[in-house]
Design a protein around this motif. Structure first.
Motif, PDB file in Angstrom:
ATOM      1  N   CYS A   1      54.671 -36.917  11.812  1.00  0.00           N
ATOM      2  CA  CYS A   1      54.236 -35.907  12.787  1.00  0.00           C
ATOM      3  C   CYS A   1      55.306 -34.841  12.948  1.00  0.00           C
TER       4      CYS A   1
ATOM      5  N   CYS B   1      51.296 -38.567  19.926  1.00  0.00           N
ATOM      6  CA  CYS B   1      50.978 -37.346  20.665  1.00  0.00           C
ATOM      7  C   CYS B   1      49.533 -36.876  20.460  1.00  0.00           C
TER       8      CYS B   1
ATOM      9  N   CYS C   1      56.218 -34.432  17.015  1.00  0.00           N
ATOM     10  CA  CYS C   1      57.019 -35.409  17.748  1.00  0.00           C
ATOM     11  C   CYS C   1      58.476 -35.322  17.294  1.00  0.00           C
TER      12      CYS C   1
ATOM     13  N   CYS D   1      48.388 -38.543  14.785  1.00  0.00           N
ATOM     14  CA  CYS D   1      49.608 -39.127  15.321  1.00  0.00           C
ATOM     15  C   CYS D   1      49.200 -39.916  16.558  1.00  0.00           C
TER      16      CYS D   1
END
Ligand SMILES: [Zn+2]
Ligand SMILES: [Zn+2]
Length: 602
Positions: A81, A122, A84, A119
Protein backbone atom coordinates in the motif's frame (compact mmCIF):
# COMPACT_ATOMS: atom_id res chain seq x y z
CA UNK A 1 -30.15 25.39 -37.58
CA UNK A 2 -29.42 28.30 -35.32
CA UNK A 3 -32.30 27.35 -33.10
CA UNK A 4 -31.29 23.77 -32.69
CA UNK A 5 -31.49 22.64 -29.13
CA UNK A 6 -28.25 21.27 -27.78
CA UNK A 7 -29.05 18.19 -25.79
CA UNK A 8 -26.95 16.42 -23.23
CA UNK A 9 -26.94 12.89 -24.47
CA UNK A 10 -23.81 11.44 -22.94
CA UNK A 11 -25.27 10.49 -19.62
CA UNK A 12 -28.49 9.09 -20.93
CA UNK A 13 -26.65 6.80 -23.24
CA UNK A 14 -24.10 5.73 -20.71
CA UNK A 15 -26.77 4.99 -18.16
CA UNK A 16 -28.70 2.76 -20.51
CA UNK A 17 -25.57 0.97 -21.56
CA UNK A 18 -24.31 0.45 -18.06
CA UNK A 19 -27.58 -0.85 -16.70
CA UNK A 20 -28.02 -3.19 -19.58
CA UNK A 21 -24.67 -4.90 -19.54
CA UNK A 22 -22.93 -4.85 -16.20
CA UNK A 23 -22.71 -8.19 -14.51
CA UNK A 24 -23.99 -7.30 -11.09
CA UNK A 25 -22.91 -10.42 -9.20
CA UNK A 26 -19.34 -9.89 -10.23
CA UNK A 27 -19.32 -6.40 -8.74
CA UNK A 28 -19.68 -7.92 -5.29
CA UNK A 29 -16.29 -9.38 -4.51
CA UNK A 30 -16.06 -12.51 -2.41
CA UNK A 31 -14.57 -10.74 0.52
CA UNK A 32 -13.30 -7.28 1.26
CA UNK A 33 -14.75 -3.96 0.24
CA UNK A 34 -17.17 -3.06 -2.54
CA UNK A 35 -15.84 -2.49 -6.00
CA UNK A 36 -15.88 0.09 -7.42
CA UNK A 37 -15.59 1.98 -4.15
CA UNK A 38 -17.75 4.94 -3.15
CA UNK A 39 -17.35 8.26 -1.35
CA UNK A 40 -14.02 8.76 0.39
CA UNK A 41 -12.45 5.56 -0.96
CA UNK A 42 -13.53 6.47 -4.50
CA UNK A 43 -11.95 9.88 -4.10
CA UNK A 44 -8.65 8.39 -2.86
CA UNK A 45 -8.57 5.96 -5.76
CA UNK A 46 -9.26 8.63 -8.41
CA UNK A 47 -6.56 10.91 -6.99
CA UNK A 48 -4.10 8.03 -6.75
CA UNK A 49 -4.63 7.04 -10.38
CA UNK A 50 -4.31 10.64 -11.56
CA UNK A 51 -1.09 11.25 -9.65
CA UNK A 52 0.65 7.91 -10.13
CA UNK A 53 -0.55 6.17 -13.25
CA UNK A 54 0.15 8.73 -16.00
CA UNK A 55 1.07 7.69 -19.51
CA UNK A 56 4.04 9.48 -21.08
CA UNK A 57 3.08 12.23 -23.57
CA UNK A 58 5.06 10.42 -26.26
CA UNK A 59 4.49 6.69 -26.04
CA UNK A 60 7.37 4.36 -26.98
CA UNK A 61 6.73 2.95 -30.47
CA UNK A 62 6.72 -0.69 -29.36
CA UNK A 63 3.89 0.02 -26.94
CA UNK A 64 1.75 2.11 -29.29
CA UNK A 65 2.21 -0.05 -32.37
CA UNK A 66 -0.52 -2.31 -33.70
CA UNK A 67 -0.76 -5.61 -31.87
CA UNK A 68 -3.37 -8.23 -31.19
CA UNK A 69 -1.79 -10.12 -28.34
CA UNK A 70 -2.43 -8.87 -24.82
CA UNK A 71 -2.21 -10.49 -21.40
CA UNK A 72 -5.44 -12.31 -20.58
CA UNK A 73 -5.26 -11.47 -16.88
CA UNK A 74 -4.78 -7.84 -15.97
CA UNK A 75 -3.62 -7.58 -12.37
CA UNK A 76 -2.55 -4.37 -10.59
CA UNK A 77 1.23 -4.26 -10.20
CA UNK A 78 1.14 -2.72 -6.71
CA UNK A 79 1.99 -5.16 -3.91
CA UNK A 80 2.41 -2.78 -0.99
CA UNK A 81 0.00 0.00 0.00
CA UNK A 82 1.40 3.36 -1.03
CA UNK A 83 -0.93 5.18 1.33
CA UNK A 84 0.02 3.44 4.55
CA UNK A 85 3.24 4.54 6.18
CA UNK A 86 4.21 1.06 7.29
CA UNK A 87 4.82 -1.55 4.63
CA UNK A 88 1.38 -3.07 4.37
CA UNK A 89 0.93 -5.96 1.98
CA UNK A 90 -2.09 -5.76 -0.28
CA UNK A 91 -4.67 -8.52 -0.60
CA UNK A 92 -4.45 -11.24 -3.21
CA UNK A 93 -5.83 -10.09 -6.58
CA UNK A 94 -9.62 -10.24 -6.61
CA UNK A 95 -11.48 -10.80 -9.84
CA UNK A 96 -13.62 -7.88 -11.03
CA UNK A 97 -14.82 -9.54 -14.21
CA UNK A 98 -13.73 -12.30 -16.54
CA UNK A 99 -15.75 -10.82 -19.40
CA UNK A 100 -13.83 -7.61 -20.11
CA UNK A 101 -13.07 -6.73 -23.72
CA UNK A 102 -10.10 -5.07 -25.37
CA UNK A 103 -10.98 -2.92 -28.38
CA UNK A 104 -8.33 -2.73 -31.09
CA UNK A 105 -8.21 -1.40 -34.63
CA UNK A 106 -9.12 -4.79 -36.07
CA UNK A 107 -10.81 -6.76 -33.35
CA UNK A 108 -12.83 -6.90 -30.16
CA UNK A 109 -10.97 -9.32 -27.91
CA UNK A 110 -13.27 -10.92 -25.36
CA UNK A 111 -12.76 -12.92 -22.21
CA UNK A 112 -10.22 -10.68 -20.52
CA UNK A 113 -10.05 -10.82 -16.72
CA UNK A 114 -9.46 -7.69 -14.66
CA UNK A 115 -8.51 -7.65 -10.99
CA UNK A 116 -8.19 -5.31 -8.05
CA UNK A 117 -6.29 -5.47 -4.78
CA UNK A 118 -7.07 -3.78 -1.50
CA UNK A 119 -5.32 -2.69 1.64
CA UNK A 120 -6.97 -4.16 4.72
CA UNK A 121 -5.46 -1.51 6.93
CA UNK A 122 -6.70 1.67 5.20
CA UNK A 123 -9.22 0.33 2.69
CA UNK A 124 -7.39 1.73 -0.34
CA UNK A 125 -8.19 -0.11 -3.58
CA UNK A 126 -5.88 -0.58 -6.56
CA UNK A 127 -6.86 -1.64 -10.06
CA UNK A 128 -4.94 -2.45 -13.22
CA UNK A 129 -3.85 0.85 -14.80
CA UNK A 130 -0.56 0.11 -16.60
CA UNK A 131 0.34 1.20 -20.13
CA UNK A 132 3.36 -1.05 -20.73
CA UNK A 133 1.15 -3.86 -22.10
CA UNK A 134 -0.10 -1.58 -24.88
CA UNK A 135 -3.59 -1.36 -23.43
CA UNK A 136 -5.54 1.32 -21.55
CA UNK A 137 -8.04 0.36 -18.85
CA UNK A 138 -11.15 2.54 -18.86
CA UNK A 139 -13.69 0.93 -16.53
CA UNK A 140 -12.34 -2.62 -15.93
CA UNK A 141 -14.86 -3.86 -18.50
CA UNK A 142 -13.73 -1.93 -21.54
CA UNK A 143 -10.07 -1.47 -22.44
CA UNK A 144 -8.61 0.22 -25.52
CA UNK A 145 -5.40 -0.75 -27.24
CA UNK A 146 -3.02 2.23 -27.17
CA UNK A 147 -2.79 1.94 -30.93
CA UNK A 148 -6.54 2.55 -31.12
CA UNK A 149 -6.18 5.53 -28.75
CA UNK A 150 -3.63 7.11 -31.08
CA UNK A 151 -5.90 6.42 -34.05
CA UNK A 152 -8.82 8.17 -32.32
CA UNK A 153 -6.57 11.12 -31.49
CA UNK A 154 -5.63 11.45 -35.15
CA UNK A 155 -9.25 11.05 -36.24
CA UNK A 156 -10.15 14.05 -34.12
CA UNK A 157 -7.35 16.06 -35.72
CA UNK A 158 -8.99 15.37 -39.08
CA UNK A 159 -12.38 16.47 -37.73
CA UNK A 160 -13.87 13.02 -37.49
CA UNK A 161 -16.06 12.32 -34.47
CA UNK A 162 -15.14 9.37 -32.27
CA UNK A 163 -18.52 7.90 -33.18
CA UNK A 164 -17.82 7.94 -36.93
CA UNK A 165 -14.33 6.56 -36.46
CA UNK A 166 -15.71 3.71 -34.38
CA UNK A 167 -18.45 3.05 -36.91
CA UNK A 168 -15.86 2.73 -39.67
CA UNK A 169 -13.86 0.28 -37.55
CA UNK A 170 -16.97 -1.76 -36.74
CA UNK A 171 -17.82 -2.05 -40.41
CA UNK A 172 -14.25 -3.02 -41.27
CA UNK A 173 -13.77 -5.72 -38.64
CA UNK A 174 -17.38 -6.89 -38.59
CA UNK A 175 -17.68 -6.75 -34.79
CA UNK A 176 -19.81 -4.61 -32.51
CA UNK A 177 -18.08 -2.07 -30.29
CA UNK A 178 -19.68 -0.79 -27.08
CA UNK A 179 -21.75 2.40 -27.40
CA UNK A 180 -19.89 5.23 -29.10
CA UNK A 181 -20.37 7.35 -26.04
CA UNK A 182 -18.59 4.82 -23.89
CA UNK A 183 -15.69 4.67 -26.32
CA UNK A 184 -15.55 8.49 -26.22
CA UNK A 185 -15.42 8.40 -22.42
CA UNK A 186 -12.69 5.77 -22.59
CA UNK A 187 -10.70 7.98 -24.95
CA UNK A 188 -11.16 11.05 -22.72
CA UNK A 189 -9.98 8.89 -19.79
CA UNK A 190 -6.86 8.02 -21.78
CA UNK A 191 -6.14 11.67 -22.61
CA UNK A 192 -6.79 12.77 -19.02
CA UNK A 193 -4.19 10.26 -17.82
CA UNK A 194 -1.65 11.22 -20.45
CA UNK A 195 1.05 13.50 -19.12
CA UNK A 196 0.44 16.41 -21.51
CA UNK A 197 2.17 19.72 -20.83
CA UNK A 198 -0.51 21.87 -22.47
CA UNK A 199 2.25 24.42 -23.04
CA UNK A 200 0.23 26.43 -25.59
CA UNK A 201 3.19 28.36 -27.01
CA UNK A 202 4.76 28.81 -30.43
CA UNK A 203 8.38 27.76 -31.03
CA UNK A 204 8.91 30.90 -33.14
CA UNK A 205 7.16 33.50 -30.97
CA UNK A 206 8.11 31.99 -27.59
CA UNK A 207 6.22 32.08 -24.31
CA UNK A 208 5.58 35.80 -24.54
CA UNK A 209 4.24 36.68 -27.99
CA UNK A 210 4.80 40.24 -29.23
CA UNK A 211 1.70 40.10 -31.44
CA UNK A 212 -1.52 38.28 -30.66
CA UNK A 213 -4.64 37.73 -32.71
CA UNK A 214 -7.93 37.48 -30.85
CA UNK A 215 -10.93 35.77 -32.27
CA UNK A 216 -14.21 34.28 -31.20
CA UNK A 217 -15.29 30.81 -32.24
CA UNK A 218 -18.92 31.65 -31.73
CA UNK A 219 -20.44 28.33 -32.71
CA UNK A 220 -18.34 26.45 -30.17
CA UNK A 221 -21.08 25.96 -27.64
CA UNK A 222 -22.23 23.45 -25.09
CA UNK A 223 -25.53 22.99 -23.37
CA UNK A 224 -25.84 25.60 -20.64
CA UNK A 225 -28.77 26.23 -18.36
CA UNK A 226 -28.16 29.98 -18.44
CA UNK A 227 -30.56 30.81 -15.65
CA UNK A 228 -29.14 28.25 -13.26
CA UNK A 229 -25.58 29.50 -12.97
CA UNK A 230 -24.78 29.94 -9.33
CA UNK A 231 -24.05 33.47 -8.12
CA UNK A 232 -20.40 33.67 -6.99
CA UNK A 233 -19.61 34.05 -3.29
CA UNK A 234 -19.30 37.59 -1.90
CA UNK A 235 -15.52 37.45 -1.62
CA UNK A 236 -14.92 36.21 -5.17
CA UNK A 237 -12.32 38.48 -6.75
CA UNK A 238 -12.60 37.23 -10.34
CA UNK A 239 -9.55 34.98 -10.09
CA UNK A 240 -9.66 31.23 -10.51
CA UNK A 241 -6.85 28.76 -10.01
CA UNK A 242 -6.54 27.42 -13.57
CA UNK A 243 -4.24 24.57 -12.60
CA UNK A 244 -6.69 23.38 -9.96
CA UNK A 245 -9.77 23.87 -12.14
CA UNK A 246 -8.34 21.95 -15.09
CA UNK A 247 -7.12 19.22 -12.76
CA UNK A 248 -10.70 18.98 -11.52
CA UNK A 249 -11.89 18.54 -15.09
CA UNK A 250 -9.33 15.76 -15.65
CA UNK A 251 -10.39 14.08 -12.42
CA UNK A 252 -13.97 14.01 -13.69
CA UNK A 253 -12.79 12.24 -16.85
CA UNK A 254 -10.88 9.69 -14.74
CA UNK A 255 -13.66 9.14 -12.21
CA UNK A 256 -16.04 8.14 -14.99
CA UNK A 257 -14.19 4.83 -15.22
CA UNK A 258 -15.19 4.08 -11.63
CA UNK A 259 -18.74 5.32 -11.23
CA UNK A 260 -21.78 3.64 -12.74
CA UNK A 261 -23.27 6.94 -13.93
CA UNK A 262 -22.24 10.57 -14.10
CA UNK A 263 -25.46 11.41 -12.26
CA UNK A 264 -23.96 9.97 -9.08
CA UNK A 265 -20.46 11.22 -9.71
CA UNK A 266 -19.08 13.51 -7.00
CA UNK A 267 -16.31 14.64 -9.40
CA UNK A 268 -18.65 16.34 -11.88
CA UNK A 269 -17.62 19.96 -12.47
CA UNK A 270 -20.61 22.22 -13.12
CA UNK A 271 -20.16 25.51 -14.95
CA UNK A 272 -20.17 28.43 -12.54
CA UNK A 273 -18.79 31.97 -12.62
CA UNK A 274 -16.32 31.41 -9.80
CA UNK A 275 -15.06 27.95 -10.74
CA UNK A 276 -14.52 28.03 -14.48
CA UNK A 277 -11.17 29.04 -15.89
CA UNK A 278 -9.60 29.80 -19.24
CA UNK A 279 -6.52 27.84 -20.22
CA UNK A 280 -3.32 29.82 -20.71
CA UNK A 281 0.02 28.00 -20.98
CA UNK A 282 2.03 27.76 -17.78
CA UNK A 283 4.92 29.90 -19.06
CA UNK A 284 2.70 32.55 -20.62
CA UNK A 285 0.38 33.31 -17.68
CA UNK A 286 1.82 35.21 -14.75
CA UNK A 287 0.48 32.82 -12.10
CA UNK A 288 -1.97 29.94 -11.84
CA UNK A 289 -4.57 32.44 -10.68
CA UNK A 290 -6.13 33.62 -13.93
CA UNK A 291 -8.99 36.01 -14.46
CA UNK A 292 -12.52 34.98 -15.21
CA UNK A 293 -14.76 37.96 -14.53
CA UNK A 294 -17.75 36.77 -16.52
CA UNK A 295 -20.09 37.31 -13.61
CA UNK A 296 -19.55 41.05 -14.09
CA UNK A 297 -21.16 40.80 -17.51
CA UNK A 298 -24.39 40.31 -15.65
CA UNK A 299 -23.89 42.05 -12.35
CA UNK A 300 -22.14 45.25 -13.27
CA UNK A 301 -23.73 48.23 -14.96
CA UNK A 302 -21.94 49.47 -18.05
CA UNK A 303 -20.13 52.77 -17.85
CA UNK A 304 -21.18 55.39 -20.44
CA UNK A 305 -17.89 54.83 -22.31
CA UNK A 306 -18.48 51.14 -22.56
CA UNK A 307 -22.14 51.61 -23.41
CA UNK A 308 -21.28 53.60 -26.51
CA UNK A 309 -18.84 50.92 -27.62
CA UNK A 310 -21.38 48.30 -26.89
CA UNK A 311 -23.56 49.40 -29.80
CA UNK A 312 -21.05 47.71 -32.02
CA UNK A 313 -21.75 44.27 -30.69
CA UNK A 314 -25.46 45.00 -30.85
CA UNK A 315 -24.94 45.82 -34.51
CA UNK A 316 -23.25 42.52 -35.02
CA UNK A 317 -26.01 40.68 -33.28
CA UNK A 318 -28.58 42.53 -35.39
CA UNK A 319 -26.72 41.37 -38.48
CA UNK A 320 -27.06 37.79 -37.31
CA UNK A 321 -30.77 38.21 -36.68
CA UNK A 322 -31.21 39.64 -40.18
CA UNK A 323 -29.80 36.41 -41.57
CA UNK A 324 -32.41 34.30 -39.79
CA UNK A 325 -35.51 32.90 -41.42
CA UNK A 326 -38.64 34.97 -40.83
CA UNK A 327 -40.20 32.23 -38.72
CA UNK A 328 -37.16 32.13 -36.49
CA UNK A 329 -37.26 35.90 -35.97
CA UNK A 330 -40.94 35.68 -35.05
CA UNK A 331 -40.34 32.92 -32.54
CA UNK A 332 -37.44 34.86 -31.05
CA UNK A 333 -39.76 37.83 -30.49
CA UNK A 334 -42.30 35.59 -28.80
CA UNK A 335 -39.66 34.14 -26.52
CA UNK A 336 -38.54 37.61 -25.49
CA UNK A 337 -42.14 38.67 -24.87
CA UNK A 338 -42.16 41.12 -27.79
CA UNK A 339 -44.99 41.69 -30.26
CA UNK A 340 -44.30 39.26 -33.10
CA UNK A 341 -46.55 40.83 -35.75
CA UNK A 342 -45.32 42.93 -38.63
CA UNK A 343 -42.55 42.93 -41.20
CA UNK A 344 -39.08 41.55 -40.70
CA UNK A 345 -37.66 45.05 -40.19
CA UNK A 346 -40.36 45.87 -37.62
CA UNK A 347 -39.42 42.79 -35.64
CA UNK A 348 -35.68 43.40 -35.90
CA UNK A 349 -36.12 47.00 -34.75
CA UNK A 350 -38.18 45.84 -31.79
CA UNK A 351 -35.56 43.23 -30.86
CA UNK A 352 -32.87 45.87 -31.16
CA UNK A 353 -34.75 48.11 -28.78
CA UNK A 354 -34.96 45.25 -26.35
CA UNK A 355 -31.25 44.57 -26.58
CA UNK A 356 -30.56 47.85 -24.80
CA UNK A 357 -31.18 46.00 -21.58
CA UNK A 358 -28.51 43.48 -20.84
CA UNK A 359 -30.79 40.66 -19.74
CA UNK A 360 -32.56 40.58 -23.08
CA UNK A 361 -29.31 40.90 -24.95
CA UNK A 362 -28.10 37.70 -23.36
CA UNK A 363 -31.35 35.96 -24.10
CA UNK A 364 -31.27 36.98 -27.74
CA UNK A 365 -27.62 36.09 -27.97
CA UNK A 366 -28.09 32.62 -26.61
CA UNK A 367 -31.02 32.01 -28.95
CA UNK A 368 -29.14 33.26 -31.97
CA UNK A 369 -25.69 31.98 -31.17
CA UNK A 370 -26.38 28.78 -29.28
CA UNK A 371 -26.31 27.80 -25.68
CA UNK A 372 -23.07 29.15 -24.25
CA UNK A 373 -21.00 32.10 -25.39
CA UNK A 374 -18.47 30.48 -27.71
CA UNK A 375 -14.72 30.32 -27.19
CA UNK A 376 -12.42 33.31 -27.00
CA UNK A 377 -9.20 32.18 -28.66
CA UNK A 378 -5.83 33.93 -28.60
CA UNK A 379 -3.21 32.94 -31.16
CA UNK A 380 0.11 34.26 -32.40
CA UNK A 381 0.39 35.29 -36.07
CA UNK A 382 1.56 31.73 -36.89
CA UNK A 383 -1.79 30.50 -35.51
CA UNK A 384 -0.47 28.61 -32.50
CA UNK A 385 -3.11 28.80 -29.79
CA UNK A 386 -1.92 30.56 -26.61
CA UNK A 387 -5.16 30.70 -24.69
CA UNK A 388 -8.75 29.59 -24.87
CA UNK A 389 -11.63 30.77 -22.72
CA UNK A 390 -14.97 29.00 -22.79
CA UNK A 391 -17.60 31.65 -22.30
CA UNK A 392 -20.75 30.89 -20.38
CA UNK A 393 -22.38 34.13 -21.54
CA UNK A 394 -22.33 36.27 -24.65
CA UNK A 395 -18.87 37.40 -25.78
CA UNK A 396 -17.58 40.78 -24.76
CA UNK A 397 -14.15 42.47 -24.84
CA UNK A 398 -14.02 41.53 -21.15
CA UNK A 399 -13.20 37.93 -22.10
CA UNK A 400 -10.10 38.96 -24.03
CA UNK A 401 -9.10 41.48 -21.37
CA UNK A 402 -9.26 38.67 -18.80
CA UNK A 403 -6.73 36.73 -20.86
CA UNK A 404 -4.41 39.68 -21.59
CA UNK A 405 -4.37 40.74 -17.95
CA UNK A 406 -3.49 37.20 -16.87
CA UNK A 407 -0.34 37.14 -19.02
CA UNK A 408 3.15 37.83 -17.65
CA UNK A 409 3.92 40.21 -20.52
CA UNK A 410 1.24 42.23 -22.23
CA UNK A 411 1.76 41.87 -26.02
CA UNK A 412 2.79 44.99 -27.95
CA UNK A 413 0.22 44.46 -30.69
CA UNK A 414 -3.24 43.01 -30.11
CA UNK A 415 -5.41 42.38 -33.15
CA UNK A 416 -9.15 42.10 -32.62
CA UNK A 417 -12.13 43.01 -34.70
CA UNK A 418 -13.52 45.14 -31.87
CA UNK A 419 -10.21 46.78 -30.96
CA UNK A 420 -11.68 50.02 -29.64
CA UNK A 421 -14.02 48.18 -27.26
CA UNK A 422 -11.13 46.10 -25.98
CA UNK A 423 -8.93 49.16 -25.34
CA UNK A 424 -11.71 51.09 -23.60
CA UNK A 425 -12.73 48.17 -21.44
CA UNK A 426 -9.18 47.16 -20.47
CA UNK A 427 -8.13 50.70 -19.55
CA UNK A 428 -11.29 51.23 -17.50
CA UNK A 429 -10.49 48.09 -15.58
CA UNK A 430 -6.89 49.09 -14.95
CA UNK A 431 -7.07 52.89 -14.62
CA UNK A 432 -3.75 53.00 -12.73
CA UNK A 433 -1.67 51.32 -15.41
CA UNK A 434 -3.81 52.04 -18.51
CA UNK A 435 -2.49 48.95 -20.34
CA UNK A 436 -3.43 50.22 -23.80
CA UNK A 437 -1.25 53.26 -24.28
CA UNK A 438 -0.09 55.56 -25.74
CA UNK A 439 -3.24 57.17 -27.22
CA UNK A 440 -5.51 54.45 -25.76
CA UNK A 441 -3.82 51.90 -27.97
CA UNK A 442 -4.07 53.98 -31.18
CA UNK A 443 -0.97 54.34 -33.31
CA UNK A 444 -1.12 58.15 -33.35
CA UNK A 445 -2.59 60.95 -31.35
CA UNK A 446 -6.24 61.21 -32.40
CA UNK A 447 -6.03 64.71 -33.93
CA UNK A 448 -8.29 65.59 -36.86
CA UNK A 449 -5.27 65.84 -39.11
CA UNK A 450 -3.93 62.40 -38.17
CA UNK A 451 -7.34 60.83 -38.63
CA UNK A 452 -7.67 62.43 -42.06
CA UNK A 453 -4.20 61.29 -43.16
CA UNK A 454 -4.67 57.76 -41.84
CA UNK A 455 -8.08 57.43 -43.49
CA UNK A 456 -6.56 58.53 -46.78
CA UNK A 457 -3.66 56.12 -46.39
CA UNK A 458 -1.16 58.97 -46.41
CA UNK A 459 0.68 58.28 -43.20
CA UNK A 460 2.80 55.47 -41.78
CA UNK A 461 3.83 54.76 -38.20
CA UNK A 462 7.17 53.04 -37.89
CA UNK A 463 7.77 50.80 -34.88
CA UNK A 464 11.46 49.96 -35.33
CA UNK A 465 11.60 47.85 -32.15
CA UNK A 466 9.54 45.23 -33.96
CA UNK A 467 12.59 44.39 -36.04
CA UNK A 468 15.35 45.07 -33.55
CA UNK A 469 14.97 45.24 -29.82
CA UNK A 470 15.37 48.64 -28.20
CA UNK A 471 18.94 49.13 -27.01
CA UNK A 472 17.67 50.78 -23.86
CA UNK A 473 14.46 48.94 -23.03
CA UNK A 474 11.51 50.87 -21.58
CA UNK A 475 10.53 50.30 -18.01
CA UNK A 476 8.26 47.22 -18.08
CA UNK A 477 9.15 46.77 -21.72
CA UNK A 478 8.34 43.54 -23.49
CA UNK A 479 11.32 41.14 -23.20
CA UNK A 480 11.56 40.63 -26.97
CA UNK A 481 11.14 44.23 -28.15
CA UNK A 482 12.03 46.33 -25.12
CA UNK A 483 8.95 48.44 -25.79
CA UNK A 484 6.20 49.13 -23.28
CA UNK A 485 3.79 50.42 -25.93
CA UNK A 486 0.58 48.42 -26.33
CA UNK A 487 -1.69 48.86 -29.32
CA UNK A 488 -5.19 47.51 -29.95
CA UNK A 489 -5.54 47.24 -33.72
CA UNK A 490 -7.80 46.00 -36.49
CA UNK A 491 -6.24 43.51 -38.82
CA UNK A 492 -8.99 43.65 -41.40
CA UNK A 493 -10.47 47.06 -41.44
CA UNK A 494 -14.21 46.92 -41.83
CA UNK A 495 -15.57 50.39 -42.33
CA UNK A 496 -18.97 49.03 -41.44
CA UNK A 497 -17.73 47.72 -38.14
CA UNK A 498 -16.88 51.07 -36.76
CA UNK A 499 -18.68 54.31 -36.14
CA UNK A 500 -15.67 56.09 -34.73
CA UNK A 501 -13.51 57.90 -37.28
CA UNK A 502 -10.57 57.69 -34.90
CA UNK A 503 -10.51 53.96 -35.53
CA UNK A 504 -8.55 54.74 -38.70
CA UNK A 505 -5.60 55.10 -36.31
CA UNK A 506 -5.95 51.43 -35.35
CA UNK A 507 -5.29 50.01 -38.80
CA UNK A 508 -2.42 47.53 -38.83
CA UNK A 509 -1.55 48.70 -42.36
CA UNK A 510 -0.15 51.88 -40.85
CA UNK A 511 2.87 49.99 -39.50
CA UNK A 512 5.40 49.42 -42.32
CA UNK A 513 7.26 46.78 -40.26
CA UNK A 514 4.29 44.45 -40.27
CA UNK A 515 2.55 45.55 -43.43
CA UNK A 516 1.24 42.53 -45.29
CA UNK A 517 2.80 40.15 -42.84
CA UNK A 518 0.28 39.76 -40.07
CA UNK A 519 -2.86 38.42 -41.51
CA UNK A 520 -5.59 36.45 -39.96
CA UNK A 521 -5.48 33.75 -42.62
CA UNK A 522 -3.74 31.24 -40.38
CA UNK A 523 -6.22 31.82 -37.59
CA UNK A 524 -9.06 31.56 -40.08
CA UNK A 525 -7.80 28.14 -41.15
CA UNK A 526 -7.73 27.06 -37.54
CA UNK A 527 -11.30 28.24 -37.08
CA UNK A 528 -12.50 26.64 -40.29
CA UNK A 529 -11.06 23.37 -39.00
CA UNK A 530 -12.68 23.77 -35.61
CA UNK A 531 -16.05 24.50 -37.22
CA UNK A 532 -15.92 21.02 -38.69
CA UNK A 533 -15.83 19.70 -35.12
CA UNK A 534 -18.96 21.53 -33.99
CA UNK A 535 -21.25 18.68 -34.90
CA UNK A 536 -19.80 16.41 -32.25
CA UNK A 537 -18.31 18.86 -29.74
CA UNK A 538 -21.58 20.72 -29.28
CA UNK A 539 -23.45 17.61 -28.23
CA UNK A 540 -21.21 17.08 -25.24
CA UNK A 541 -21.59 18.00 -21.60
CA UNK A 542 -19.74 21.22 -20.66
CA UNK A 543 -16.77 19.40 -19.11
CA UNK A 544 -16.34 16.85 -21.90
CA UNK A 545 -16.56 19.74 -24.36
CA UNK A 546 -13.92 21.94 -22.76
CA UNK A 547 -11.61 19.05 -21.90
CA UNK A 548 -11.65 17.71 -25.44
CA UNK A 549 -11.30 21.13 -27.09
CA UNK A 550 -8.24 22.01 -25.03
CA UNK A 551 -6.82 18.58 -25.84
CA UNK A 552 -7.50 18.87 -29.59
CA UNK A 553 -5.90 22.35 -29.63
CA UNK A 554 -2.85 21.01 -27.79
CA UNK A 555 -2.31 18.27 -30.39
CA UNK A 556 -2.90 20.82 -33.15
CA UNK A 557 -0.25 23.13 -31.60
CA UNK A 558 2.21 20.25 -31.26
CA UNK A 559 1.81 19.21 -34.88
CA UNK A 560 2.28 22.78 -36.09
CA UNK A 561 5.32 23.39 -33.91
CA UNK A 562 6.90 20.12 -35.04
CA UNK A 563 6.40 21.12 -38.66
CA UNK A 564 8.02 24.51 -38.02
CA UNK A 565 11.01 22.88 -36.34
CA UNK A 566 11.46 20.50 -39.25
CA UNK A 567 11.33 23.36 -41.73
CA UNK A 568 13.92 25.28 -39.71
CA UNK A 569 16.24 22.29 -39.67
CA UNK A 570 15.83 21.82 -43.41
CA UNK A 571 16.35 25.50 -44.21
CA UNK A 572 19.47 25.74 -42.11
CA UNK A 573 20.78 22.23 -42.78
CA UNK A 574 20.96 21.54 -39.10
CA UNK A 575 21.15 17.88 -38.25
CA UNK A 576 21.38 18.38 -34.52
CA UNK A 577 18.65 19.13 -32.04
CA UNK A 578 17.40 22.68 -32.06
CA UNK A 579 17.93 24.51 -28.80
CA UNK A 580 15.46 26.71 -26.96
CA UNK A 581 16.15 29.88 -25.04
CA UNK A 582 14.60 30.68 -21.68
CA UNK A 583 11.64 32.38 -23.33
CA UNK A 584 10.57 29.24 -25.16
CA UNK A 585 11.80 30.37 -28.58
CA UNK A 586 14.09 28.24 -30.64
CA UNK A 587 17.46 29.88 -31.03
CA UNK A 588 16.59 29.95 -34.71
CA UNK A 589 13.11 31.12 -33.84
CA UNK A 590 14.66 34.40 -32.74
CA UNK A 591 16.36 34.61 -36.08
CA UNK A 592 13.14 33.84 -37.93
CA UNK A 593 11.21 36.18 -35.71
CA UNK A 594 13.43 39.08 -36.70
CA UNK A 595 13.81 38.24 -40.37
CA UNK A 596 10.12 37.71 -40.94
CA UNK A 597 9.60 41.34 -40.08
CA UNK A 598 12.55 42.42 -42.18
CA UNK A 599 11.28 40.59 -45.23
CA UNK A 600 8.20 42.72 -45.22
CA UNK A 601 10.14 45.96 -45.33
CA UNK A 602 11.88 45.12 -48.56
ZN1 LIG B 1 -3.20 1.15 3.14
ZN1 LIG C 1 4.12 32.15 -33.57
Amino acid sequence: MLFRRVRIVEDDIQEVFTEGTEDVEEQQLDEGPRYPPEDAQLSRMVHYIFKNKKLPAVLPADVANARNVFPKHLVPLETICTECTENTLLSEPQLITSKATILTMTDVIEGISTYCKCCYRCGMIYRYQEWSDGVHNYDDHILLSLHLCIFLRNSLQTHQAIGSAVEALEKTCGKRFPSHQRVLYAYLHFEALTDHSYTFACVTCGYHPVTVVMDLHKKGVFSMPVSNIEVPPQDFDGKVNAEEFWEGVSLEMISRGLVPSNRQNPFVVCPSYHYWAPWIGRHTRSTSMVLNTEYSKVHTARTPDEASDFNITEDRLTDEILKLKMEAVRSLCKQCGIDSKGSRMDLVMRLRQEMQTRGTYDKIFSKVWGASGGWAVVTCPCAIVYAVKFNLRAESPRDFADILLSMTHFPNLTLYDFARGLATHTNLREPESMPFSPYEGRLLEPTDNNVRLASAGQIKVSLPWLTSKKVVPDENGHPLTGSSEHYALYDRFHEANTKDKKDALRKIELIPEVCGWVNSQCAEQLFAGMRKNNHFLNMMTPTSHIFLVRNILHHYNNARNTKTLEEMKKALHVGMEIEFNSRGQTVMGMYFFNTSYEKTIQ
